[in-house]
Design a protein around this motif. Structure first.
Motif, PDB file in Angstrom:
ATOM      1  N   ILE A   1       0.830  -1.202   0.000  1.00  0.00           N
ATOM      2  CA  ILE A   1       0.000   0.000   0.000  1.00  0.00           C
ATOM      3  C   ILE A   1       0.868   1.256   0.000  1.00  0.00           C
ATOM      4  CG2 ILE A   1      -1.762   1.292   1.283  1.00  0.00           C
ATOM      5  CD1 ILE A   1      -2.773  -1.474   2.297  1.00  0.00           C
ATOM      6  N   TRP A   2       1.989   1.201   0.700  1.00  0.00           N
ATOM      7  CA  TRP A   2       2.924   2.324   0.805  1.00  0.00           C
ATOM      8  C   TRP A   2       4.256   1.931   0.162  1.00  0.00           C
ATOM      9  CZ3 TRP A   2       1.563   7.029   2.508  1.00  0.00           C
ATOM     10  CH2 TRP A   2       0.454   7.146   3.356  1.00  0.00           C
ATOM     11  N   PRO A   3       4.354   1.913  -1.156  1.00  0.00           N
ATOM     12  CA  PRO A   3       5.633   1.540  -1.789  1.00  0.00           C
ATOM     13  C   PRO A   3       6.694   2.609  -1.536  1.00  0.00           C
ATOM     14  CG  PRO A   3       4.104   2.364  -3.432  1.00  0.00           C
ATOM     15  CD  PRO A   3       3.331   2.275  -2.135  1.00  0.00           C
ATOM     16  N   SER A   4       7.919   2.296  -1.873  1.00  0.00           N
ATOM     17  CA  SER A   4       9.013   3.255  -1.740  1.00  0.00           C
ATOM     18  C   SER A   4       8.739   4.473  -2.622  1.00  0.00           C
ATOM     19  CB  SER A   4      10.333   2.611  -2.153  1.00  0.00           C
ATOM     20  OG  SER A   4      10.321   2.378  -3.553  1.00  0.00           O
ATOM     21  N   SER A   5       9.445   5.556  -2.356  1.00  0.00           N
ATOM     22  CA  SER A   5       9.298   6.769  -3.185  1.00  0.00           C
ATOM     23  C   SER A   5       9.600   6.471  -4.645  1.00  0.00           C
ATOM     24  CB  SER A   5      10.234   7.875  -2.687  1.00  0.00           C
ATOM     25  OG  SER A   5       9.812   8.340  -1.439  1.00  0.00           O
ATOM     26  N   LYS A   6      10.632   5.662  -4.878  1.00  0.00           N
ATOM     27  CA  LYS A   6      11.002   5.313  -6.256  1.00  0.00           C
ATOM     28  C   LYS A   6       9.845   4.601  -6.952  1.00  0.00           C
ATOM     29  CE  LYS A   6      14.525   2.857  -8.939  1.00  0.00           C
ATOM     30  NZ  LYS A   6      14.278   3.663 -10.097  1.00  0.00           N
ATOM     31  N   GLN A   7       9.268   3.603  -6.293  1.00  0.00           N
ATOM     32  CA  GLN A   7       8.146   2.878  -6.883  1.00  0.00           C
ATOM     33  C   GLN A   7       6.924   3.773  -7.043  1.00  0.00           C
ATOM     34  OE1 GLN A   7       8.179  -0.162  -3.853  1.00  0.00           O
ATOM     35  NE2 GLN A   7       8.665  -1.721  -5.377  1.00  0.00           N
ATOM     36  N   ARG A   8       6.705   4.648  -6.086  1.00  0.00           N
ATOM     37  CA  ARG A   8       5.526   5.528  -6.112  1.00  0.00           C
ATOM     38  C   ARG A   8       5.576   6.504  -7.285  1.00  0.00           C
ATOM     39  NH1 ARG A   8       2.104   9.037  -6.660  1.00  0.00           N
ATOM     40  NH2 ARG A   8       0.864  10.055  -5.061  1.00  0.00           N
ATOM     41  N   PHE A   9       6.764   7.013  -7.596  1.00  0.00           N
ATOM     42  CA  PHE A   9       6.857   8.071  -8.592  1.00  0.00           C
ATOM     43  C   PHE A   9       7.463   7.655  -9.921  1.00  0.00           C
ATOM     44  CE2 PHE A   9       6.247  10.285  -4.637  1.00  0.00           C
ATOM     45  CZ  PHE A   9       5.269  11.191  -4.992  1.00  0.00           C
ATOM     46  N   ASP A  10       8.101   6.506 -10.000  1.00  0.00           N
ATOM     47  CA  ASP A  10       8.649   6.031 -11.272  1.00  0.00           C
ATOM     48  C   ASP A  10       7.590   5.200 -11.984  1.00  0.00           C
ATOM     49  OD1 ASP A  10      10.928   7.287 -10.554  1.00  0.00           O
ATOM     50  OD2 ASP A  10      12.122   5.487 -10.244  1.00  0.00           O
TER      51      ASP A  10
END
Length: 170
Positions: free
Chosen positions: A136-145
């Motif tokens: 539900i809360w992926p890493s910043s990289k996963q969230r925005f890439d």
């Protein structure tokens, strides 16, 4: 980051948020609609709603601007469409304050700002609730890439076929 203070006020706020049913109009159950629109299982939809409530709590107890995960943002978008519940009950009676959704303008500066806010959101989450669920809360990289051009479509009317990725050999 040190552990935040669970005061009587923050405990009461969390209790009000946690107990709020997110029902609104009884003709269309919030959880069923969320799961139908997102193609989620009821179990996953229930987990995301719990995490949405945690995000809302964190938004109330910190002065920082926070950024949700994609799934939590989708849940927030749906909650905003239940206008009577959101604006007449949830914000004034449960949160005891307004909570506005401020979407991106799509600029590069906004992208960087929201990436930084999301990383800070994960830190604040950890301080209050411990490690976040990485689905539900992926890493910043996963969230925005992710693809820059996303749009909603009606999956009942259109097929979705992934474009093949072809490595440029030049």
């Amino acid at each position: 980051m040190t552990s935040p203070p669970w005061t009587p006020e923050t405990r009461l706020l969390w209790q009000r948020i946690s107990n709020h049913p997110l029902q609104g109009d009884q003709r269309l159950d919030f959880l069923k609609r969320l799961c139908r629109e997102q193609r989620w299982t009821t179990a996953y939809g229930s987990q995301v709603i719990e995490e949405y409530k945690r995000f809302v709590f964190l938004s109330c107890v910190t002065s920082s601007s926070l950024t949700p995960s994609i799934d939590i943002d989708e849940t927030w978008h749906l909650h905003l469409t239940y206008t009577e519940d959101y604006w007449l009950t949830f914000c004034p009676q449960v949160l005891e304050r307004p909570l506005h959704h401020r979407p991106t303008t799509g600029s590069a500066a906004d992208g960087q700002k929201f990436r930084e806010q999301y990383a800070q959101t994960l830190q604040i989450y950890f301080a209050w609730f411990g490690p976040p669920d990485r689905v539900i809360w992926p890493s910043s990289k996963q969230r925005f890439d992710r693809p820059a051009r996303m749009q909603r479509i009606n999956r009942d009317q259109f097929w979705i076929v992934r474009k093949p990725w072809i490595r440029n050999s030049i």
